[in-house]
Write a protein that holds these residues in place. Structure first.
Motif, PDB file in Angstrom:
ATOM      1  N   HIS A 232       0.803  -1.232   0.000  1.00 40.57           N
ATOM      2  CA  HIS A 232       0.000   0.000   0.000  1.00 40.57           C
ATOM      3  C   HIS A 232       0.831   1.275   0.000  1.00 40.57           C
ATOM      4  CE1 HIS A 232      -3.689  -2.225   0.391  1.00 40.57           C
ATOM      5  NE2 HIS A 232      -3.083  -2.991   1.270  1.00 40.57           N
ATOM      6  N   GLN A 317      -6.740   7.574   2.989  1.00 43.44           N
ATOM      7  CA  GLN A 317      -6.469   6.333   2.245  1.00 43.44           C
ATOM      8  C   GLN A 317      -5.971   5.228   3.193  1.00 43.44           C
ATOM      9  OE1 GLN A 317      -4.980   6.976  -1.644  1.00 43.44           O
ATOM     10  NE2 GLN A 317      -3.723   5.128  -1.662  1.00 43.44           N
ATOM     11  N   LYS A 320      -9.003   3.887   5.018  1.00 48.09           N
ATOM     12  CA  LYS A 320      -9.860   3.033   4.185  1.00 48.09           C
ATOM     13  C   LYS A 320      -9.180   1.692   3.876  1.00 48.09           C
ATOM     14  CE  LYS A 320     -12.820   6.461   3.374  1.00 48.09           C
ATOM     15  NZ  LYS A 320     -14.150   6.481   3.946  1.00 48.09           N
ATOM     16  N   THR A 321      -7.920   1.756   3.451  1.00 51.19           N
ATOM     17  CA  THR A 321      -7.277   0.516   2.990  1.00 51.19           C
ATOM     18  C   THR A 321      -6.678  -0.283   4.141  1.00 51.19           C
ATOM     19  OG1 THR A 321      -5.259   1.750   2.489  1.00 51.19           O
ATOM     20  CG2 THR A 321      -6.757   1.370   0.658  1.00 51.19           C
ATOM     21  N   TYR A 356      -7.105  10.633  -4.171  1.00 49.16           N
ATOM     22  CA  TYR A 356      -6.390   9.446  -3.695  1.00 49.16           C
ATOM     23  C   TYR A 356      -4.943   9.524  -4.185  1.00 49.16           C
ATOM     24  CZ  TYR A 356      -6.691   7.910  -8.509  1.00 49.16           C
ATOM     25  OH  TYR A 356      -6.554   7.858  -9.883  1.00 49.16           O
TER      26      TYR A 356
END
Ligand code: GDP
Ligand code: IMO
Ligand code: MG
Length: 430
Positions: A232, A317, A320-321, A356
């Motif tokens: 990520h 981000q 969320k991830t 993003y």
């Protein structure tokens, strides 16, 4: 929820050590599950500073169990040295409060040697690793060449494993013009430490399972941060492990449902050490001032950290991830005294507004932050221990960040000291 995972939501050094220390008053067990001694976690307790690299931050509290899980890469020499250092500071470390997973992978001298040689070969394109051999040890693990803690108990087998590993690495070292390594040197060094290391080793997953069955509270301590995650993060300028909370399950040996509340540790601005994209980096006096006020020098390597404004796109981000439930906002005090403060709310990529971080290195280098400017505050938040002591404009800043990142601020940290922390929501009871 009875367990909590503490995860960095930016590029590391967010203050994970301090927050783990604060929360470990409630926890029974603290578990490291990835990374190695590339981490540097700072605790300040009654004016005494502790710098931890491999040891879980719960080690300083008597009566707490510290676990180094299977997902950690362990340099045995560094571990023994760190144990001696903290013992020298009056911390009790013994088999009673430290357990090293028998299936953790070892970092051997060949790993830092190659890490450094490869960084040199990369020249201007270097990653800026800590030079501790972290990436090389993880490569060996995945390539099934790794040597694990449990191998130290079987000397003949250990020798074979080292031979197998060096067959591979000596070709590389030779090709890079570096000195080749001898099996006997590594073997003798490891055998010299084997008894001490093995005295801490055991079946970590069982100890965690037993604690869980007994209703104990477990705190999982992440190292590095979301954008250093190998999947990520700002690849290839990342570390070689997954740093997200999901890794706590694999790297400790527990089911994913056991992770509990995921607390993202988040600096009120942004820093990064090493190379790689950093959209909100400041190359001006403000960046210098933040670095100076925040003492932004690496805990492990002493390198100057790059500094910039808060980037809400990145943190959202990560939330969320990475499955972050709430954040601990640290180093609020460092923003005291600025006339105005900027917050990145989106990026401009070739004229298009995006919300993003794109995956491509090329795009990451080209994006321009789109800022909102908000008023600063002249009063001090430094050392505040209650909401009432936070300047009104700083409270607004916190509330605005919550909106932008779509997650609540569960804790607020206002100095390096353990006690200068405001708890808005107890992650163990959320
Ligand atoms: P970690 O790697 O995430 O544990 O963070 P580091 O320990 O590498 O870096 C964080 C630094 O900030 C350390 O020197 C901490 O003592 C310090 N720190 C943590 N929280 C605060 C805070 O709220 N205010 C200030 N001024 N310093 C803090
Ligand atoms: P804590 O746990 C900040 C960075 C290095 C480099 C990249 C790869 O203290 O937050 P590596 O040696 O892991 O192969 O280096 O990752 N890095 C960190 N940056 N905090 C850390 O840990 C880091 N651990 C590694 O600077 O850019
Ligand atoms: Mg650190």
């Amino acid at each position: 929820m009875s367990n909590v995972a503490v995860i960095g939501s930016q590029w590391g050094d967010e203050g994970k050590g301090k927050i783990v220390d604060v929360l470990s008053s409630e926890a029974d067990m603290v578990v490291r599950f990835q990374g190695g001694h590339n981490a540097g976690h700072t605790l300040v307790i009654d004016g005494v500073t502790y710098k931890l690299h491999l040891l879980p931050s719960g080690i300083v509290r008597p009566g707490k169990m510290s676990i180094i899980g299977n997902g950690v890469v362990v340099d045995p020499k560094a571990l023994l040295e760190e144990i001696e250092t903290v013992k020298g500071q009056g911390v009790d470390v013994s088999e009673d409060n430290l357990l090293l997973a028998e299936n953790a992978t070892l970092i051997l001298p060949v790993h830092p040697a190659l890490d450094i040689a490869m960084e040199e070969a990369r020249g201007a394109k270097k990653i800026g690793t800590t030079g501790r051999g972290i990436g090389l040890a993880y490569e060996d693990k995945v390539a099934r060449r790794g040597i694990r803690v449990c191998d130290l108990a079987h000397s003949d087998h250990l020798k074979e494993r080292i031979e197998n590993m060096l067959d591979h690495h000596n070709v590389l070292l030779k090709g890079m013009g570096a000195e080749e390594m001898k099996v006997t040197d590594i073997y003798d060094e490891l055998m010299g430490m084997a008894d001490q290391i093995l005295s801490y080793s055991g079946v970590a997953w069982k100890a965690i399972d037993d604690a869980d069955k007994a209703g104990k509270k477990i705190l999982f301590e992440g190292a590095q941060g979301h954008f250093l995650d190998v999947d990520h993060g700002t690849y290839p300028f990342v570390t070689s492990s997954n740093t997200v909370a999901a890794q706590a399950a694999a790297g400790a040996g527990v089911g994913s449902k056991k992770i509990g509340y995921v607390l993202g540790i988040t600096k009120a601005y942004t820093t990064r050490v090493g190379s790689g994209p950093f959209p909100t980096e400041l190359h001006d006096d403000i960046g210098e001032e933040i670095g100076k006020k925040g003492h932004e020098f690496g805990t492990s390597t002493g390198r100057k950290r790059r500094c910039g404004w808060f980037d809400s796109v990145l943190v959202r981000q990560a939330i969320k991830t990475g499955g972050i439930d709430g954040i601990a906002l640290t180093k609020m005090d460092v923003l005291d005294g600025f006339d105005e403060i900027k917050v990145c709310v989106a990026y401009d990529l070739n004229g298009e507004r995006i919300d993003y971080l794109p995956a491509s290195t090329v795009d990451q280098a080209n994006i321009k932050p789109i800022y909102e400017t908000i008023p600063g505050w002249k009063d001090t938040s430094q050392g505040a221990r209650s909401w009432a002591d936070i300047p009104a404009a700083a409270v607004k800043y916190v509330r605005h960040i919550e909106e932008l990142i779509e997650a609540p601020v569960a804790l607020l940290s206002t100095s390096p000291d353990r006690d200068d922390t405001i708890l808005m929501q107890d992650p163990f009871r959320a």
